[in-house]
Design an enzyme around this catalytic site. Structure first.
Site, short mmCIF file in Angstrom:
data_model
loop_
_atom_site.label_atom_id
_atom_site.label_comp_id
_atom_site.label_asym_id
_atom_site.label_seq_id
_atom_site.Cartn_x
_atom_site.Cartn_y
_atom_site.Cartn_z
CG ASP A 279 -2.45 -8.29 0.45
OD1 ASP A 279 -1.98 -8.89 1.74
OD2 ASP A 279 -3.99 -7.71 0.95
CG HIS B 13 -6.49 -5.36 2.14
ND1 HIS B 13 -5.82 -5.93 2.90
CD2 HIS B 13 -7.66 -4.72 2.41
CE1 HIS B 13 -6.70 -5.94 3.50
NE2 HIS B 13 -8.07 -5.37 3.50
CG HIS C 241 -1.93 -1.23 1.17
ND1 HIS C 241 -2.93 -1.63 0.22
CD2 HIS C 241 -1.82 -2.00 2.20
CE1 HIS C 241 -3.73 -2.12 0.37
NE2 HIS C 241 -3.61 -2.81 1.86
CG ASP D 40 -4.77 -9.68 3.53
OD1 ASP D 40 -4.50 -10.74 2.56
OD2 ASP D 40 -4.69 -8.58 3.64
#
Length: 341
Positions: free
Chosen positions: A193, A195, A158, A282
Site C-alpha cells: 500500500d 501508506h 492502519h 493506492d
C-alpha cells in the site's frame, strides 16, 4: 483465483473526512469494492461468499475493550446531546501515560487516532464482515488453495490492536496472518500500500513468528507520519522482524520494484511457510491520494516477483481509491501473480 467477498461492506458509508481542516466526504467509499469486484469478475475470477466466523478471528489480534467499543459506539453516540451522525472524537490522550475513561467521548478519542475513521451505524457490521472475508480467504489457503484474494472493505492495515485510524477498524491483514499462524510456525506479511501498515506493524512488533515488511511513501512527508520509518525494526523478541522500505513521495515503478526486490530478499531469509500480501492499489499514478506513481505494468511486475516465492498466499485488499484505473490495476496485479506461479 478465488475472490472472497461480502456485500455487507456497503452498510459502511463514511461521510466525515478532514483534509487540512476542510471537511469532505471520505475517499473510502462503497463504490471502491463494487468496482474491484466487477473487474475481478470481468477477468474470469471465481467469486465466493465469506463464511460466518463471528468475532473470534478479530479477537485474536484486537483487545476486548476495543471490540466492545466498536460494537456499541454508534448506538450510544446518538443518545448524546447534540451528537453528530457519526462518531468523531474531539479529544485524544496524546503521547503521555493516560487512564482509560468511562465516558463515550473519551473512549472515542482513545480508540480513534484521527479524523479519517468515523463510526456510523453500519461500521461495525461492515468491519466484522471484512474480517470474515480475510478469515475465509486464509481458510481456503489452509485448505490447500495456492492463493486466495480477500476483497475486504473497509480496509484494515492502519488498525492497531486497540485503535482505529486511516479508514481502518479491524486489521484484516493481521487477522489473515494470525489465522495462518494457527498451522504455520512462520508467516510473512508484505504490505505494498502507498501508506505504511502501521497497525499491522504494531500488532506484531514484538513477535519473531510474523515478519512484517512494508513498502510505502516516506512517512516523514506522508500519512501515517509517525510510523513507518526505516529505523523501526521491531522490539524485544521481535527485534529484526520488521522491515520498512520508505520511498520518496512521487516515486515510480523503478524504485518501487527495487524496494520489492529488497523485501523479497528479506522474506526469503525469514523462510516463512505462508505469506499475506496487504494489497494497496493506492500506489497507482492515477490514485487520487497521489503518494507514488506506480503504473499498471508496475503492479503486474511486482505481483509476478512475489509469486516466484512459491508460498501459499492470501492477498488482502487494503487501499486504492476511485479512479478509472482502480479495477484495471487489480486485474494487472492478479494476472501478474498468476503468471509468476
Amino acid at each position: 483465483m478465488k475472490i472472497v467477498y461480502s456485500d455487507k461492506h456497503a452498510v459502511h458509508d463514511p461521510q466525515t473526512f478532514f483534509v487540512r481542516g476542510v471537511k469532505q466526504r471520505s475517499a473510502e467509499q462503497p463504490e471502491r469494492a463494487i468496482r474491484l469486484l466487477a473487474a475481478a469478475q470481468g477477468a474470469g475470477h471465481e467469486v465466493i461468499a465469506a463464511k460466518v466466523h463471528g468475532m473470534g478471528p478479530a479477537a485474536a489480534v484486537h483487545t476486548p475493550d476495543y471490540l466492545d467499543f466498536l460494537q456499541i459506539a454508534a448506538l450510544e453516540w446518538v443518545k448524546l446531546a447534540n451528537a453528530s451522525a457519526e462518531v468523531v472524537p474531539n479529544v485524544h490522550p496524546a503521547r503521555y501515560p493516560a487512564t482509560y475513561p468511562k465516558a463515550l467521548a473519551g473512549r472515542a478519542g482513545w480508540h480513534q487516532v484521527d479524523l479519517a475513521c468515523p463510526i456510523g451505524p453500519g461500521t461495525w457490521e461492515a468491519a466484522l464482515a471484512a474480517s470474515e472475508v480475510a478469515t475465509t480467504a486464509a481458510d481456503l489457503v489452509l485448505g490447500g488453495a495456492r492463493e486466495a484474494y480477500a476483497l475486504c472493505r473497509p480496509p484494515g492495515h492502519h488498525a492497531y490492536a486497540d485503535m482505529a485510524g486511516g479508514f481502518c477498524f479491524l486489521n484484516n491483514t493481521a487477522v489473515a496472518a494470525q489465522r495462518l499462524r494457527g498451522r504455520h510456525p512462520r508467516v510473512a506479511i508484505l504490505d505494498v500500500d502507498v501508506h505504511h501498515g502501521n497497525g499491522t506493524q504494531g500488532i506484531f512488533y514484538e513477535r519473531p513468528d510474523v515478519l512484517t515488511v512494508s513498502i510505502h511513501a516516506d512517512p516523514a512527508h506522508y500519512y501515517p507520519y509517525y510510523w513507518g520509518h526505516a529505523h523501526e525494526v521491531g522490539a524485544g523478541a521481535g527485534q529484526g522482524f520488521n522491515l520498512n522500505l520508505p520511498l520518496p513521495v512521487g516515486s515510480g515503478d523503478e524504485p518501487w520494484l527495487a524496494a520489492g526486490e529488497a523485501a523479497l530478499t528479506r522474506i526469503g531469509q525469514f523462510a516463512p511457510e505462508a505469506l499475506v500480501i496487504a494489497l494497496g492499489l493506492d500506489a497507482s499514478e492515477s490514485d487520487p491520494l497521489q503518494g507514488l506513481k506506480v503504473t499498471g505494468a508496475g503492479f503486474h511486475s511486482m505481483a509476478r516477483k512475489i509469486a516466484t516465492l512459491g508460498l501459499p498466499t492470501v492477498l488482502v485488499q487494503e487501499g486504492g481509491y476511485l479512479s478509472d484505473d482502480l479495477g484495471r490495476n487489480l486485474v494487472q496485479f492478479l494476472s501478474g501473480f498468476d503468471a509468476g506461479r
